[in-house]
Design an enzyme around this catalytic site. Structure first.
Site, mmCIF file in Angstrom:
data_model
loop_
_atom_site.group_PDB
_atom_site.id
_atom_site.type_symbol
_atom_site.label_atom_id
_atom_site.label_comp_id
_atom_site.label_asym_id
_atom_site.label_seq_id
_atom_site.Cartn_x
_atom_site.Cartn_y
_atom_site.Cartn_z
ATOM 1 N N SER A 1 68.086 75.697 9.736
ATOM 2 C CA SER A 1 67.534 76.954 9.244
ATOM 3 C C SER A 1 66.860 77.720 10.387
ATOM 4 O O SER A 1 67.516 78.079 11.354
ATOM 5 C CB SER A 1 66.585 76.679 8.071
ATOM 6 O OG SER A 1 66.210 77.868 7.436
ATOM 7 N N SER A 2 65.555 77.972 10.310
ATOM 8 C CA SER A 2 64.879 78.663 11.411
ATOM 9 C C SER A 2 65.010 77.861 12.706
ATOM 10 O O SER A 2 65.110 78.426 13.798
ATOM 11 C CB SER A 2 63.403 78.888 11.083
ATOM 12 O OG SER A 2 62.777 79.686 12.063
#
Length: 314
Positions: free
Chosen positions: A142-143
């Protein structure tokens, strides 16, 4: 939106590995070099290090932190087995703990932002532990996957390879600030030509014409947070950087998980892209596949390293 990212990865906290050794996650509080955003520096150094230990950087997801990332994967256990070091950066963004993948500073080599703090961690670790500068790798979800792409684009002189799970193309979140959430990118509305994406990557390190790291990406077709369109855009970006056709040279079904499809681009295995059918943003980490990609189980001899081979095989 960021609360979705938090709940999507709550499962990671339930799979804390059992570490059968005395080593533990440690916070580095000494001066480790330029760190303009005050990124937290946590490190796992196994009891028994390789002679010149490789380094794996593992940035966390939004609403995560270094401790959750350490507990939520098998990399520390694997580090103890194979003698490499794991760096777990901790985002300074207290609002949502997402990474700065938007500012021009973070997207540019040695210009600032969160990425410079992480690069400084790597440089410090290499010096302190006599690490192998040709075997530095990065992986995240994700991030953390977005930061993986940022580091591969802005610091191709440091990283030999990266593995990004449920991320976006390098530069897709570009904006005016350190904590920009690009709804356009997240929802799949940012589409560029391969040449446009490649120009962004090359602008990440102005004037750099050297060796480029290998790239491995994973994305679920039902990703509700970072739209699956980003998978195709990532492929477009890196195939152009490497000078490849966007048509895969090989396609393998049901690997490493049933329903997932592996696409390899080019003739030298420099870009792998895994499409996970029916999988949401809560994509399952694949440590064994990433470890193989990095060749981190190799402890002697001709292990994969920075500068070895090239996208074209020359």
């Amino acid at each position: 939106m960021h609360s979705i990212l938090r709940s999507a990865f709550s499962w990671l906290l339930a799979i804390t590995p059992i570490l059968a050794n005395a080593a533990s996650l440690q916070k580095v509080t000494s001066d480790f070099g330029p760190n303009p955003r005050n990124v937290g520096f946590y490190i796992y150094v196994p009891d028994k290090l390789a002679v010149k230990p490789p380094i794996l950087v593992n940035p966390h997801w939004c609403h995560g932190d270094a401790q959750a990332c350490y507990s939520g994967s098998q990399y520390a256990t694997l580090a103890s087995k194979y003698g490499f070091i794991v760096i777990y950066p901790d985002s300074p963004n207290t609002a949502d703990k997402c990474w700065d993948v938007s500012s021009n500073a973070t997207l540019t080599h040695d210009a600032g932002g969160d990425s410079l703090g992480i690069a400084s961690m790597v440089r410090w670790t290499l010096e302190k532990y006599n690490g192998d500068p040709s075997r530095v790798f990065v992986t995240g979800i994700s991030s953390g996957a977005m930061m993986t792409s940022v580091l591969l684009g802005a610091y191709p002189d440091i990283f030999a390879a990266g593995s990004a799970f449920a991320g976006v193309p390098y530069g897709c979140f570009a904006g005016n600030g350190y904590g920009v959430w690009s709804d356009a990118c997240a929802t799949g509305k940012v589409k560029k030509t391969g040449a446009e994406w490649a120009a962004m990557v090359k602008a990440g390190y102005p004037g750099y014409t050297g060796w480029r790291p290998k790239v491995q990406i994973f994305h679920g077709t039902q990703d509700e947070v970072l739209n699956y369109v980003n998978f195709d855009e990532e492929v477009k970006e890196w195939t152009t950087v490497f000078g490849y056709s966007d048509t895969p040279t090989t396609t393998t079904s049901n690997t490493p998980v049933n329903g997932w499809t592996k696409y390899v681009y080019g003739n030298n295995n420099w870009l792998q892209a895994y499409s996970a059918a029916g999988v949401s943003h809560n994509i399952q980490n694949q440590e064994a596949t990433a470890m193989e990609w990095f060749d981190l189980t190799c402890t002697s001899g001709d292990c994969f390293k920075w500068g070895q081979g090239s996208p074209t095989g020359r």
